[in-house]
Design a protein around this motif. Sequence first.
Motif, PDB file in Angstrom:
ATOM      1  N   ARG A  89      45.113  54.764  41.739  1.00 18.76           N
ATOM      2  CA  ARG A  89      45.031  53.923  42.941  1.00 18.76           C
ATOM      3  C   ARG A  89      43.769  54.227  43.741  1.00 18.76           C
ATOM      4  O   ARG A  89      43.106  53.322  44.251  1.00 18.76           O
ATOM      5  CB  ARG A  89      46.267  54.134  43.809  1.00 18.76           C
ATOM      6  N   ARG A  90      43.434  55.526  43.863  1.00 12.31           N
ATOM      7  CA  ARG A  90      42.212  55.893  44.585  1.00 12.31           C
ATOM      8  C   ARG A  90      40.984  55.325  43.877  1.00 12.31           C
ATOM      9  O   ARG A  90      40.065  54.805  44.527  1.00 12.31           O
ATOM     10  CB  ARG A  90      42.092  57.409  44.699  1.00 12.31           C
ATOM     11  N   ASN A  91      40.964  55.414  42.551  1.00 12.62           N
ATOM     12  CA  ASN A  91      39.835  54.853  41.796  1.00 12.62           C
ATOM     13  C   ASN A  91      39.747  53.343  41.974  1.00 12.62           C
ATOM     14  O   ASN A  91      38.650  52.789  42.138  1.00 12.62           O
ATOM     15  CB  ASN A  91      39.975  55.179  40.307  1.00 12.62           C
ATOM     16  N   ALA A  92      40.884  52.669  41.943  1.00 10.89           N
ATOM     17  CA  ALA A  92      40.889  51.219  42.107  1.00 10.89           C
ATOM     18  C   ALA A  92      40.390  50.831  43.494  1.00 10.89           C
ATOM     19  O   ALA A  92      39.600  49.887  43.641  1.00 10.89           O
ATOM     20  CB  ALA A  92      42.294  50.663  41.863  1.00 10.89           C
ATOM     21  N   TRP A  93      40.835  51.557  44.517  1.00  8.26           N
ATOM     22  CA  TRP A  93      40.393  51.242  45.875  1.00  8.26           C
ATOM     23  C   TRP A  93      38.899  51.501  46.033  1.00  8.26           C
ATOM     24  O   TRP A  93      38.191  50.732  46.677  1.00  8.26           O
ATOM     25  CB  TRP A  93      41.189  52.032  46.899  1.00  8.26           C
ATOM     26  N   ALA A  94      38.400  52.563  45.425  1.00  9.78           N
ATOM     27  CA  ALA A  94      36.962  52.845  45.474  1.00  9.78           C
ATOM     28  C   ALA A  94      36.176  51.719  44.805  1.00  9.78           C
ATOM     29  O   ALA A  94      35.117  51.311  45.295  1.00  9.78           O
ATOM     30  CB  ALA A  94      36.657  54.186  44.808  1.00  9.78           C
ATOM     31  N   ALA A  95      36.703  51.186  43.706  1.00  6.35           N
ATOM     32  CA  ALA A  95      36.036  50.082  43.019  1.00  6.35           C
ATOM     33  C   ALA A  95      36.036  48.827  43.885  1.00  6.35           C
ATOM     34  O   ALA A  95      35.037  48.097  43.937  1.00  6.35           O
ATOM     35  CB  ALA A  95      36.720  49.804  41.685  1.00  6.35           C
ATOM     36  N   VAL A  96      37.140  48.566  44.570  1.00  4.62           N
ATOM     37  CA  VAL A  96      37.212  47.398  45.464  1.00  4.62           C
ATOM     38  C   VAL A  96      36.169  47.525  46.570  1.00  4.62           C
ATOM     39  O   VAL A  96      35.434  46.581  46.872  1.00  4.62           O
ATOM     40  CB  VAL A  96      38.636  47.251  46.053  1.00  4.62           C
ATOM     41  N   CYS A  97      36.089  48.710  47.178  1.00  5.84           N
ATOM     42  CA  CYS A  97      35.118  48.923  48.264  1.00  5.84           C
ATOM     43  C   CYS A  97      33.687  48.770  47.745  1.00  5.84           C
ATOM     44  O   CYS A  97      32.842  48.176  48.416  1.00  5.84           O
ATOM     45  CB  CYS A  97      35.317  50.301  48.890  1.00  5.84           C
TER      46      CYS A  97
END
Length: 77
Positions: A28-36
Amino acid sequence: MRMRIRSVGVALRYAESVLLAPGQQHARRNAWAAVCENRRYAADRRHDDAEAARATPQPLSTPPVRPAPRTRSTPRK
């Protein structure tokens, strides 16, 4: 805390959730970093496009061209 396991499937899902919870948080942290990062990239692209549009000279306006008058292809009888 005692838990009653009804089936093997339920037991496997429970074990999977306990064992994979840290991995899911990491994902989830990786996905959120990718979104940002994608949002920053899109904002930079919009900014660069606006800069390019301001730097490009505007074409001079020319009067509209009228089409040639139509002529008949066969003579009148």
